[in-house]
Write a protein that holds these residues in place. Structure first.
Motif, mmCIF file in Angstrom:
data_model
loop_
_atom_site.group_PDB
_atom_site.id
_atom_site.type_symbol
_atom_site.label_atom_id
_atom_site.label_comp_id
_atom_site.label_asym_id
_atom_site.label_seq_id
_atom_site.Cartn_x
_atom_site.Cartn_y
_atom_site.Cartn_z
ATOM 1 N N GLU A 1 29.071 18.150 -0.473
ATOM 2 C CA GLU A 1 27.714 18.160 -0.221
ATOM 3 C C GLU A 1 27.231 19.301 0.177
ATOM 4 O O GLU A 1 28.044 19.937 0.928
ATOM 5 C CB GLU A 1 27.390 16.987 0.798
ATOM 6 C CG GLU A 1 28.118 16.908 1.912
ATOM 7 C CD GLU A 1 28.090 15.695 2.870
ATOM 8 O OE1 GLU A 1 28.137 14.437 1.924
ATOM 9 O OE2 GLU A 1 28.071 15.636 3.798
ATOM 10 N N TRP B 1 13.979 18.545 -5.654
ATOM 11 C CA TRP B 1 15.199 18.837 -6.139
ATOM 12 C C TRP B 1 15.731 17.784 -7.119
ATOM 13 O O TRP B 1 16.505 17.974 -7.836
ATOM 14 C CB TRP B 1 16.368 19.083 -5.021
ATOM 15 C CG TRP B 1 15.973 20.475 -4.486
ATOM 16 C CD1 TRP B 1 15.495 20.788 -2.999
ATOM 17 C CD2 TRP B 1 16.555 21.557 -4.886
ATOM 18 N NE1 TRP B 1 15.628 21.998 -2.910
ATOM 19 C CE2 TRP B 1 15.983 22.815 -4.014
ATOM 20 C CE3 TRP B 1 16.978 22.020 -6.074
ATOM 21 C CZ2 TRP B 1 16.092 24.146 -4.294
ATOM 22 C CZ3 TRP B 1 17.062 23.531 -6.389
ATOM 23 C CH2 TRP B 1 16.675 24.497 -5.331
ATOM 24 N N ILE C 1 23.212 16.939 -2.227
ATOM 25 C CA ILE C 1 22.511 17.515 -1.236
ATOM 26 C C ILE C 1 22.072 16.527 -0.083
ATOM 27 O O ILE C 1 21.223 15.494 -0.504
ATOM 28 C CB ILE C 1 21.359 18.269 -1.900
ATOM 29 C CG1 ILE C 1 21.811 19.274 -2.977
ATOM 30 C CG2 ILE C 1 20.448 19.129 -0.774
ATOM 31 C CD1 ILE C 1 20.881 19.682 -3.753
ATOM 32 N N ILE D 1 21.122 27.672 -2.753
ATOM 33 C CA ILE D 1 21.520 27.039 -3.982
ATOM 34 C C ILE D 1 21.326 27.958 -5.211
ATOM 35 O O ILE D 1 20.337 28.374 -5.451
ATOM 36 C CB ILE D 1 20.755 25.593 -4.040
ATOM 37 C CG1 ILE D 1 21.129 24.723 -2.935
ATOM 38 C CG2 ILE D 1 21.268 24.823 -5.480
ATOM 39 C CD1 ILE D 1 20.190 23.560 -2.825
#
Length: 126
Positions: free
Chosen positions: A7, A22, A54, A71
């Motif tokens: 994660e 996202w 995430i 990211i």
């Protein structure tokens, strides 16, 4: 045996806004909601698969200094230009971190200003 990323944690003022952003970018879903406003988003199959989830952790104030994590994303079903248009329509905006313009990636910021990169390479959707 080696470790693998399970994660990524991103501090933010409004986890709901970033979750919507996202989830659209990555085709993720909300997997969990905590009482403090923290959200976990990830692939439809949930935590533990080949993709990390995430964690969007609620923070009233941004942390001082530049974040050490960002990211990188790759388009899986379109070329980079088409994906760039899609990300901008979702609320991403270009970010200038001193790039020359010759890089094969685009530096963007999500709706709260967290930087991420759209890479040129295309990946299989798995």
């Amino acid at each position: 045996m080696a470790c693998r990323i399970s994660e990524l944690v991103l501090g933010c003022r409004d986890p709901e806004v970033l979750a919507r952003f996202w989830c659209e970018v990555l085709d993720f879903v909300v997997l969990d909601r905590e009482g403090d406003g923290t959200l976990e988003i990830g692939p439809r199959e949930g935590f533990g698969g080949p993709q990390p989830t995430i964690i969007l952790s609620h923070r009233e104030e941004p942390e001082q200094g530049k974040p050490r994590l960002h990211i990188d994303v790759n388009a899986t079903d379109r070329d980079q230009d088409a994906e760039l248009e899609r990300l901008l329509a979702l609320g991403a905006r270009p970010a200038d971190i001193g790039q020359t313009g010759d890089e094969p990636w685009h530096v963007l910021a999500d709706p709260e200003g967290n930087e991420f990169c759209l890479l040129k390479a295309r990946l299989s959707p798995l």
